[in-house]
Scaffold this active site. Structure first.
Site, PDB file in Angstrom:
ATOM      1  CD  GLU A 207      -2.720  -1.279   2.483  1.00  0.00           C
ATOM      2  OE1 GLU A 207      -3.859  -1.775   2.465  1.00  0.00           O
ATOM      3  OE2 GLU A 207      -2.128  -0.945   3.537  1.00  0.00           O
ATOM      4  CG  ASP A 274      -8.635  -6.166  10.804  1.00  0.00           C
ATOM      5  OD1 ASP A 274      -8.374  -5.159  10.115  1.00  0.00           O
ATOM      6  OD2 ASP A 274      -9.388  -7.072  10.413  1.00  0.00           O
TER       7      ASP A 274
END
Length: 480
Positions: A207, A274
């Site tokens: 990313e 997460d």
């Protein structure tokens, strides 16, 4: 550092963290594969079970709750069956859902994974991505305006599904800046200017490359990517997660700190990000240094990837991961009993509890503990503190001091966990652990067993076991 981490995690309790983002429902279908289909070259899965779990931003909130924080979720689900299941899963894991809206014009995002013998065969996604409507956006802004006054940290979990509009992001980050609430962003897409004003950004290496154009395969490239992200967002902290290569942390322009991974075994990376962002945000909100918070989050993510599916990590998991040796992993704090009980029940384990002084061990004790273990799957032994034993038994008790007693009891094969409790009765540990069976020696009558009524109220049973009458602590010690 081990002691510092364990102390820091104690501050996570009742830390209020708000998670805003794309909520999803993870659906797992499990089974076995022994042949391929005659219709096409694909495996045939004989289904043996299925389960639903919170996913996406909902899994981040679930991780906050598992780590001991007070988690609140803000997002959108459909007014459909999947949305109802997702809300139930959040509530079951202790996440507050007043900020979750249900819309008839929205379809709950569902990811179905078919898993055979631990291997994911296919994933089926059900979603209709797109910006949310004006009504839902207004409801979100209204909720955020009210909720932020009692929040210590905010996580933006962006999966690019449309809930996080520019208006929501800009209003949320601006409000948090005014209130000095740290915002940690798990980003999506290439335009990181949407997150301007956040405290921390946590892209993975792929990313970061997509957002900046700088290769993240080298230290120099990582440094340039981190600086570019800081220039775009104005953030104070950039953490680039690198999978098996660990972390790249940048707190000031041109500076980079490389942290190796803490994962010893990788079983499933689902949801590892997460777990990382949840623990990082809680560390920062509890005023740990940025580097220590990142190291702690790295450790938690390393525990998560050794498990199947979107796993959570509790303070108990962390304590056991940091515990030296096998015996240390069996010794748990009284404060961790509730988490242990919940974890064992989720695994379908039958929990047996026994308690007593156990400050002078002999063959009768070992035989008793072996019998107790046979009544279930896991035996938890609770021993009194030194102060309590002295008060109950008088001098010269205890014979074996508390720390040595913990280690000695943990070395007995029949004992799975050892805890020390400070009360004169086991009522508090029974409330926390919720055992299926409470065991005492037959020298006690049922009326004399402390906590028997409470165990039965919780749906458990009380069992008394015969003891070896020719071996008694009082006789061995020469007590009258």
């Amino acid at each position: 550092m081990t002691t510092d981490f364990l102390t820091a995690v104690q501050n996570f309790r009742h830390l209020r963290i708000l998670v805003v983002g794309d909520l999803m429902l993870d659906h797992y279908i499990t089974g076995t594969t022994e042949r391929t289909s005659p219709e096409a070259p694909v495996p045939v899965v004989l289904v043996s079970g299925e389960a639903y779990m919170a996913g996406g931003a909902a899994n981040v909130a679930r991780n906050v709750a598992a780590a001991g924080g007070d988690a609140s979720a803000c997002g959108l689900v459909g007014d459909d069956e999947a949305g109802g299941i997702l809300l139930d899963r959040l509530v079951e894991t202790g996440v507050e859902v007043n900020g979750v809206a249900a819309s008839k014009d929205y379809q709950t995002i569902v990811k179905t994974r078919v898993v055979s013998q631990g291997q994911q065969i296919v994933r089926l996604d059900r979603e209709k991505a797109g910006d949310i409507g004006g009504v839902e956006s207004s409801e979100a802004l209204r909720y955020l305006n009210l909720a932020l006054s009692s929040i210590q940290g905010v996580i933006i979990s962006d999966y690019g599904k449309g809930y996080l509009t520019d208006e929501i992001l800009q209003t949320l980050i601006s409000s948090c800046t005014d209130l000095a609430i740290p915002v940690v962003v798990d980003p999506k897409g290439r335009d990181y200017s949407r997150y301007r004003g956040a405290y921390a950004i946590t892209p993975n290496s792929r990313e970061a490359y997509a957002a900046t154009g700088f290769s993240t395969s080298s230290e120099d490239g990582l440094r340039k990517a981190a600086d570019a992200i800081r220039d775009t967002t104005g953030c104070s902290l950039v953490v680039i997660t690198r999978g098996a290569d660990g972390l790249a942390i940048s707190e000031t322009p041109g500076a980079l700190n490389l942290i190796p991974t803490s994962a010893r075994e990788v079983f499933d990376v689902t949801g590892a990000g997460d777990t990382f962002v949840a623990w990082l945000a809680m560390g920062i909100a509890s005023q740990m240094s940025a580097e220590d918070a990142a190291r702690l989050a790295n450790l938690a993510a390393g525990i998560a990837v050794a498990r199947s599916g979107p796993a959570t990590v509790s303070p108990l998991d962390l304590r056991q991961a940091l515990a030296p040796g096998k015996l240390g992993k069996k010794i748990i704090n009284e404060a961790d009993l509730a988490a242990l009980g919940r974890q064992l029940r989720e695994q379908g384990k039958k929990i047996v509890l026994t308690n007593g002084c156990f400050d002078f061990l002999h063959a009768g004790h070992v035989a008793f503990l072996q019998q107790a273990h046979s009544l279930g799957d896991v035996l938890v032994l609770a021993t009194n503190t030194d102060e309590c034993i002295l008060r109950l038994k008088g001098a010269p008790r205890p014979i074996i001091a508390q720390r040595q007693r913990e280690e000695l009891l943990a070395s007995i094969e029949a004992v799975d966990y050892v805890t020390v409790f400070s009360g004169d009765t086991p009522h508090d540990i029974i409330k926390s652990l919720q055992p299926h069976v409470l065991v005492k020696g037959a020298n006690y009558t049922m009326d004399e067993v402390e906590g028997a009524d409470l165990v039965r109220e919780q749906g458990g049973e009380v069992v008394t076991l015969p003891i070896m009458h020719d071996i008694k602590t009082s006789r061995l010690l020469g007590d009258k």
